[in-house]
Design an enzyme around this catalytic site. Sequence first.
Site, PDB file in Angstrom:
ATOM      1  N   TYR A 121      -1.371   3.435 -79.472  1.00 23.14           N
ATOM      2  CA  TYR A 121      -0.888   4.038 -78.232  1.00 23.14           C
ATOM      3  C   TYR A 121      -0.520   5.500 -78.436  1.00 23.14           C
ATOM      4  O   TYR A 121       0.092   5.848 -79.441  1.00 23.14           O
ATOM      5  CB  TYR A 121       0.354   3.287 -77.722  1.00 23.14           C
ATOM      6  CG  TYR A 121       0.908   3.927 -76.473  1.00 23.14           C
ATOM      7  CD1 TYR A 121       0.328   3.669 -75.238  1.00 23.14           C
ATOM      8  CD2 TYR A 121       1.960   4.843 -76.544  1.00 23.14           C
ATOM      9  CE1 TYR A 121       0.808   4.289 -74.098  1.00 23.14           C
ATOM     10  CE2 TYR A 121       2.436   5.461 -75.408  1.00 23.14           C
ATOM     11  CZ  TYR A 121       1.855   5.177 -74.183  1.00 23.14           C
ATOM     12  OH  TYR A 121       2.327   5.803 -73.058  1.00 23.14           O
ATOM     13  N   TRP A 150      -0.690   9.745 -76.334  1.00 22.00           N
ATOM     14  CA  TRP A 150      -1.332  10.664 -75.399  1.00 22.00           C
ATOM     15  C   TRP A 150      -2.493  11.440 -76.005  1.00 22.00           C
ATOM     16  O   TRP A 150      -3.318  11.984 -75.269  1.00 22.00           O
ATOM     17  CB  TRP A 150      -0.296  11.642 -74.841  1.00 22.00           C
ATOM     18  CG  TRP A 150       0.312  11.171 -73.570  1.00 22.00           C
ATOM     19  CD1 TRP A 150       0.892   9.950 -73.340  1.00 22.00           C
ATOM     20  CD2 TRP A 150       0.401  11.909 -72.346  1.00 22.00           C
ATOM     21  NE1 TRP A 150       1.339   9.902 -72.045  1.00 22.00           N
ATOM     22  CE2 TRP A 150       1.060  11.082 -71.420  1.00 22.00           C
ATOM     23  CE3 TRP A 150       0.003  13.187 -71.956  1.00 22.00           C
ATOM     24  CZ2 TRP A 150       1.318  11.494 -70.109  1.00 22.00           C
ATOM     25  CZ3 TRP A 150       0.267  13.598 -70.656  1.00 22.00           C
ATOM     26  CH2 TRP A 150       0.910  12.746 -69.745  1.00 22.00           C
TER      27      TRP A 150
HETATM   28  N1  LIG Z   1      13.772   7.443 -76.146  1.00 20.01           N
HETATM   29  C1  LIG Z   1      12.653   7.580 -75.440  1.00 20.01           C
HETATM   30  N2  LIG Z   1      11.461   7.371 -76.015  1.00 20.01           N
HETATM   31  C2  LIG Z   1      10.322   7.515 -75.318  1.00 20.01           C
HETATM   32  C3  LIG Z   1      10.368   7.897 -73.964  1.00 20.01           C
HETATM   33  C4  LIG Z   1      11.637   8.102 -73.355  1.00 20.01           C
HETATM   34  O1  LIG Z   1      11.747   8.413 -72.153  1.00 20.01           O
HETATM   35  N3  LIG Z   1      12.752   7.945 -74.129  1.00 20.01           N
HETATM   36  N4  LIG Z   1       9.191   8.058 -73.250  1.00 20.01           N
HETATM   37  C5  LIG Z   1       8.046   7.282 -73.699  1.00 20.01           C
HETATM   38  C6  LIG Z   1       6.813   7.718 -73.039  1.00 20.01           C
HETATM   39  S1  LIG Z   1       6.847   7.705 -71.318  1.00 20.01           S
HETATM   40  C7  LIG Z   1       5.686   8.041 -73.704  1.00 20.01           C
HETATM   41  S2  LIG Z   1       4.243   8.300 -72.814  1.00 20.01           S
HETATM   42  C8  LIG Z   1       5.646   8.081 -75.168  1.00 20.01           C
HETATM   43  C9  LIG Z   1       4.767   9.202 -75.745  1.00 20.01           C
HETATM   44  O2  LIG Z   1       4.462   8.918 -77.059  1.00 20.01           O
HETATM   45  P1  LIG Z   1       3.164   9.537 -77.754  1.00 20.01           P
HETATM   46  O3  LIG Z   1       2.045   9.640 -76.783  1.00 20.01           O
HETATM   47  O4  LIG Z   1       2.919   8.794 -79.012  1.00 20.01           O
HETATM   48  O5  LIG Z   1       3.688  11.013 -78.091  1.00 20.01           O
HETATM   49  P2  LIG Z   1       2.883  12.327 -78.467  1.00 20.01           P
HETATM   50  O6  LIG Z   1       3.860  13.217 -79.127  1.00 20.01           O
HETATM   51  O7  LIG Z   1       2.191  12.868 -77.274  1.00 20.01           O
HETATM   52  O8  LIG Z   1       1.853  11.796 -79.546  1.00 20.01           O
HETATM   53  C10 LIG Z   1       0.500  12.110 -79.537  1.00 20.01           C
HETATM   54  C11 LIG Z   1       0.067  12.384 -80.969  1.00 20.01           C
HETATM   55  O9  LIG Z   1      -1.340  12.609 -80.960  1.00 20.01           O
HETATM   56  C12 LIG Z   1      -1.621  13.700 -81.836  1.00 20.01           C
HETATM   57  N5  LIG Z   1      -2.923  14.268 -81.457  1.00 20.01           N
HETATM   58  C13 LIG Z   1      -3.197  15.208 -80.535  1.00 20.01           C
HETATM   59  N6  LIG Z   1      -4.520  15.449 -80.486  1.00 20.01           N
HETATM   60  C14 LIG Z   1      -5.099  14.645 -81.390  1.00 20.01           C
HETATM   61  C15 LIG Z   1      -6.452  14.429 -81.814  1.00 20.01           C
HETATM   62  O10 LIG Z   1      -7.397  15.014 -81.309  1.00 20.01           O
HETATM   63  N7  LIG Z   1      -6.657  13.508 -82.791  1.00 20.01           N
HETATM   64  C16 LIG Z   1      -5.643  12.815 -83.359  1.00 20.01           C
HETATM   65  N8  LIG Z   1      -5.918  11.928 -84.296  1.00 20.01           N
HETATM   66  N9  LIG Z   1      -4.356  12.998 -82.989  1.00 20.01           N
HETATM   67  C17 LIG Z   1      -4.097  13.897 -82.016  1.00 20.01           C
HETATM   68  C18 LIG Z   1      -0.458  14.627 -81.647  1.00 20.01           C
HETATM   69  O11 LIG Z   1      -0.351  15.528 -82.723  1.00 20.01           O
HETATM   70  C19 LIG Z   1       0.696  13.640 -81.537  1.00 20.01           C
HETATM   71  O12 LIG Z   1       1.262  13.365 -82.795  1.00 20.01           O
HETATM   72  O13 LIG Z   1       6.977   8.219 -75.678  1.00 20.01           O
HETATM   73  C20 LIG Z   1       7.852   7.207 -75.213  1.00 20.01           C
HETATM   74  N10 LIG Z   1       9.115   7.296 -75.917  1.00 20.01           N
HETATM   75  N1  LIG Z   2       7.505  18.837 -70.023  1.00 20.96           N
HETATM   76  C1  LIG Z   2       7.183  17.537 -70.119  1.00 20.96           C
HETATM   77  N2  LIG Z   2       6.810  16.854 -69.007  1.00 20.96           N
HETATM   78  C2  LIG Z   2       6.507  15.531 -69.114  1.00 20.96           C
HETATM   79  C3  LIG Z   2       6.525  14.854 -70.348  1.00 20.96           C
HETATM   80  C4  LIG Z   2       6.933  15.597 -71.496  1.00 20.96           C
HETATM   81  O1  LIG Z   2       7.013  15.062 -72.611  1.00 20.96           O
HETATM   82  N3  LIG Z   2       7.246  16.931 -71.342  1.00 20.96           N
HETATM   83  N4  LIG Z   2       6.160  13.527 -70.424  1.00 20.96           N
HETATM   84  C5  LIG Z   2       5.327  12.988 -69.343  1.00 20.96           C
HETATM   85  C6  LIG Z   2       5.311  11.527 -69.379  1.00 20.96           C
HETATM   86  S1  LIG Z   2       4.382  10.749 -70.565  1.00 20.96           S
HETATM   87  C7  LIG Z   2       5.966  10.771 -68.478  1.00 20.96           C
HETATM   88  S2  LIG Z   2       5.829   9.061 -68.535  1.00 20.96           S
HETATM   89  C8  LIG Z   2       6.777  11.367 -67.430  1.00 20.96           C
HETATM   90  C9  LIG Z   2       8.111  10.662 -67.288  1.00 20.96           C
HETATM   91  O2  LIG Z   2       8.689  10.974 -66.068  1.00 20.96           O
HETATM   92  P1  LIG Z   2      10.145  10.434 -65.757  1.00 20.96           P
HETATM   93  O3  LIG Z   2      10.283   9.054 -66.234  1.00 20.96           O
HETATM   94  O4  LIG Z   2      10.416  10.695 -64.335  1.00 20.96           O
HETATM   95  O5  LIG Z   2      10.999  11.441 -66.663  1.00 20.96           O
HETATM   96  P2  LIG Z   2      12.397  11.468 -67.394  1.00 20.96           P
HETATM   97  O6  LIG Z   2      12.533  12.870 -67.858  1.00 20.96           O
HETATM   98  O7  LIG Z   2      12.510  10.385 -68.398  1.00 20.96           O
HETATM   99  O8  LIG Z   2      13.448  11.147 -66.267  1.00 20.96           O
HETATM  100  C10 LIG Z   2      13.592  11.923 -65.080  1.00 20.96           C
HETATM  101  C11 LIG Z   2      15.053  12.004 -64.715  1.00 20.96           C
HETATM  102  O9  LIG Z   2      15.575  10.706 -64.431  1.00 20.96           O
HETATM  103  C12 LIG Z   2      16.988  10.760 -64.582  1.00 20.96           C
HETATM  104  N5  LIG Z   2      17.476   9.425 -64.916  1.00 20.96           N
HETATM  105  C13 LIG Z   2      17.442   8.813 -66.113  1.00 20.96           C
HETATM  106  N6  LIG Z   2      17.982   7.578 -66.020  1.00 20.96           N
HETATM  107  C14 LIG Z   2      18.359   7.406 -64.722  1.00 20.96           C
HETATM  108  C15 LIG Z   2      18.957   6.333 -63.990  1.00 20.96           C
HETATM  109  O10 LIG Z   2      19.271   5.260 -64.504  1.00 20.96           O
HETATM  110  N7  LIG Z   2      19.141   6.538 -62.662  1.00 20.96           N
HETATM  111  C16 LIG Z   2      18.805   7.692 -62.040  1.00 20.96           C
HETATM  112  N8  LIG Z   2      19.000   7.772 -60.724  1.00 20.96           N
HETATM  113  N9  LIG Z   2      18.273   8.721 -62.708  1.00 20.96           N
HETATM  114  C17 LIG Z   2      18.036   8.582 -64.025  1.00 20.96           C
HETATM  115  C18 LIG Z   2      17.247  11.753 -65.692  1.00 20.96           C
HETATM  116  O11 LIG Z   2      18.327  12.609 -65.328  1.00 20.96           O
HETATM  117  C19 LIG Z   2      15.936  12.496 -65.852  1.00 20.96           C
HETATM  118  O12 LIG Z   2      16.056  13.903 -65.831  1.00 20.96           O
HETATM  119  O13 LIG Z   2       7.030  12.739 -67.708  1.00 20.96           O
HETATM  120  C20 LIG Z   2       5.828  13.458 -67.983  1.00 20.96           C
HETATM  121  N10 LIG Z   2       6.145  14.865 -67.971  1.00 20.96           N
HETATM  122 MO   LIG Z   3       4.819   8.529 -70.539  1.00 18.86          MO
END
Ligand SMILES: Nc1nc2c(c(=O)[nH]1)N[C@H]1C(S)=C(S)[C@@H](COP(=O)(O)OP(=O)(O)OC[C@H]3O[C@@H](n4cnc5c(=O)[nH]c(N)nc54)[C@H](O)[C@@H]3O)O[C@H]1N2
Ligand SMILES: Nc1nc2c(c(=O)[nH]1)N[C@H]1C(S)=C(S)[C@@H](COP(=O)(O)OP(=O)(O)OC[C@H]3O[C@@H](n4cnc5c(=O)[nH]c(N)nc54)[C@H](O)[C@@H]3O)O[C@H]1N2
Ligand SMILES: [Mo]
Length: 766
Positions: free
Chosen positions: A110, A112
Amino acid sequence: MTQQLHHAAHWGAFTGIVKDGRLLRVVPPPADPAPPAILQGMADALHSPIRIDRPHIRKGWLRGDRGGGTPRGGEAFVPVSWDAAASLVAGEVARVRDAHGPASIFGGSYGWASAGRFHHAPSQLHRLLAAAGGYTGQVTNYSYAAGMTLMPHVVGGMEIVDRPVVAWRDIVQHARILVCFGGITLRNGQVNAGGGARHEMGVWLRRAAAAGLRIVNISPLRADIPPDVACQWWPIRPGTDTALMLALAHVLIAGDRVDHDFLARCTVGYQPLRAYITGAADGIAKTPDWAAAETGLPAADIVALAHDLAAQPHMLTAAWSLQRAEAGEQPYWMLAALASMLGRVGLPGQGFTFGLGSENGMGGARVMGPSVTLPALPNPARSVIPVARITDMLERPGDVVDWNGTRITYPDTRLVWWAGGNPFHHHQDLNRLLRAWAKPETIIVSEPWWTPAARHADIVLPATTTMERDDIGSGSLDRHILAMKRLVPAQGQARDEFDYMADIADALGVRPRFTQQRNVDAWLRAMYGQAQAGYARLDVTLPDFDTFWDQGLVEVPEPDHPMVAFSAFRADPAARPLNTPSGRIELFSAGIAGFGYDDCPGHPVWRPPVEYLGTARPGQLHLLSVQPATRLHSQMDMAPLSKASKVQGREAILIHPADAAARGIAAGDVVRVFNARGACLAGAVLTDNLLAGVAVLPTGAWFDPLQPGVPGSLCVHGNPNVLTRDAGTSKLGQGPSAQSCLVEIERFTGVLPPITVHLPPAIEEP
Ligand SMILES: Nc1nc2c(c(=O)[nH]1)N[C@H]1C(S)=C(S)[C@@H](COP(=O)(O)OP(=O)(O)OC[C@H]3O[C@@H](n4cnc5c(=O)[nH]c(N)nc54)[C@H](O)[C@@H]3O)O[C@H]1N2
Ligand SMILES: Nc1nc2c(c(=O)[nH]1)N[C@H]1C(S)=C(S)[C@@H](COP(=O)(O)OP(=O)(O)OC[C@H]3O[C@@H](n4cnc5c(=O)[nH]c(N)nc54)[C@H](O)[C@@H]3O)O[C@H]1N2
Ligand SMILES: [Mo]
């Protein structure tokens, strides 16, 4: 000679200015109203000293150590040739497949990865492993697992969660109130998977405010609506949104403001839900006073908002974050129920939606044509786990886990191969993961950089970045198809996944199946051609491939009709039923009730989380780990923008001044954030734009344990996942519940350890 070449990342399209094999800088498209600042780090990332220059093997693995319980991550690496690495990898895949069966190869991988859809590392890996006999994969995602599993039961599909099914322009025109649970944070509007050429969330939010839309920001964080946009801030306690929604519904019932006609025509199951809301079912009336105690919000405000919503056109939206929490299914289900009781579902710009502020492109008007994608191969092993149950799988082979009405048996994992994701970023309770990560015999990680995942591998394969290869950027949220042209040659000995995996496929005897006898150019043309044909069926004509490639970008025009989710259904529910068992919106789901889950019954309920302010001991704070403003997850953490946002080199943690004062913490101090699961350092930033009792530590600072390979070691950098709880949202969605997390915080008084994770690990020449 200086060249200008089109390219793209998840954080936006750009033109790369290249001279003598080096990327000098990038220029965003002139039409982009808000190009993400993250783009400015592209050259630093590409030419970074922590690029992996050669294949490497962990020293202990070379000596014959095959898992068996010693945690990975603490040892030096030995560089090897590509030939040696590729034959070791092919050997391990064949050995584990033949000795233990393909399900013992964990290739879920898993993550991005990159915006380019052909060289998308997990997609390439899945094709290779499928061609070679199969692997264990992952279903759902970390972003909205609970929402995407629940919504098909409630509204017959998941598009309402992950697609722009309502458009800002219709909201601005038709709604008078916009209630945003979790705000609309422009920080998150910088990115979308596959990249985008325009970042318009801020444009629309400001247009909405200028049009007089009343915006209610229901969030612990004031900044979830930008400071220049007028809003009412309701600082809700994290994890209590369902209680608020139930109370709003209670006011509607008590004041007889429920739209009974809509409920009768378009929903099933109102009566059991009503009995629960009024307390007839369980003796607890979900009144505004009841909700005030849970949410910390004044009861009178709840009453007033319910009345206003009953009187005026409105849109209700909930950020994806709400469902990345224990019982994260409940606020999503209850939002659909509340909107149904208000009766505006299916009217233009009204009703409910999700994630309007969660990613670039949500709320954009677009023709739902196909994105450019690399086709998958069927996986003969037919083995999957719910994505966020990775540690459980490693810990307990043979155990059975419930998911969405099915029972899944965890495979006996012997080999792990990760390409394009960072489990030591994304997974919860990293110390528990680190212990479980010791069990497989071999762990392979493909990465361009020495990320925490690469540091915890046995075999490290150096991948190119997008900037070293030709590709196409394209996502389901954005209207553009983006040419990604090779800017520079491969750096060091890095290779494209397609290229080295073809060699490994060759060693496994499956090269033709993996490559389908196509080279990169043939693949890009075939993938573009697929999308072009799909759009043609929707009467949208895309230019031919060569024209697209020359132009650098194709813009699919916006549809001119309003984008109204559920409009046909609302107009004639019998003729245009939803894809649910009843054909209607299910406020009670016989299907879900039939699963018999104690943690997700047949209608939305308030289930207090194990960890939230309602259960906090004195001194404990609720920790939110939001998405970072200065990077994408862990990507670009090594770039200057992310580094500049840190405090004494540590990830910045937002703390309320009252909570800081109670702990003797001043702005700029380094603090230790801890609970029973782990501890990390962070740099204190004080703000009263935050609910007292809540702290916010963004995700993505690279995991940097003081003693690598020692579970429980202090992360000196500030990765919140050493603190978060690793438990499924419920048996239904089994999503990650990162947001349900209590911590303590104290001033750090020790000698400040250096950040070492942004330097390469120890390497010993053979
Ligand atoms: N505590 C907490 N944890 C969270 C979240 C949260 O809200 N709170 N959010 C979650 C969410 S929504 C998401 S989507 C995940 C994201 O988790 P990930 O998608 O695992 O995070 P990334 O840092 O985008 O990891 C992508 C990796 O791919 C590598 N990469 C980029 N290009 C290439 C390529 O061409 N080839 C290869 N082999 N590698 C490449 C990058 O260097 C990077 O290390 O994290 C989750 N974790
Ligand atoms: N710059 C940047 N943008 C991103 C990403 C990134 O890594 N960097 N990640 C992308 C990805 S993979 C995803 S999945 C999306 C995630 O998108 P979201 O899930 O919407 O993003 P978060 O930043 O986790 O949360 C948004 C806001 O929700 C509020 N929040 C947290 N918990 C609660 C709660 O219990 N109740 C309420 N009412 N509010 C709460 C927090 O204050 C937070 O700022 O973002 C995407 N956009
Ligand atoms: Mo995500």
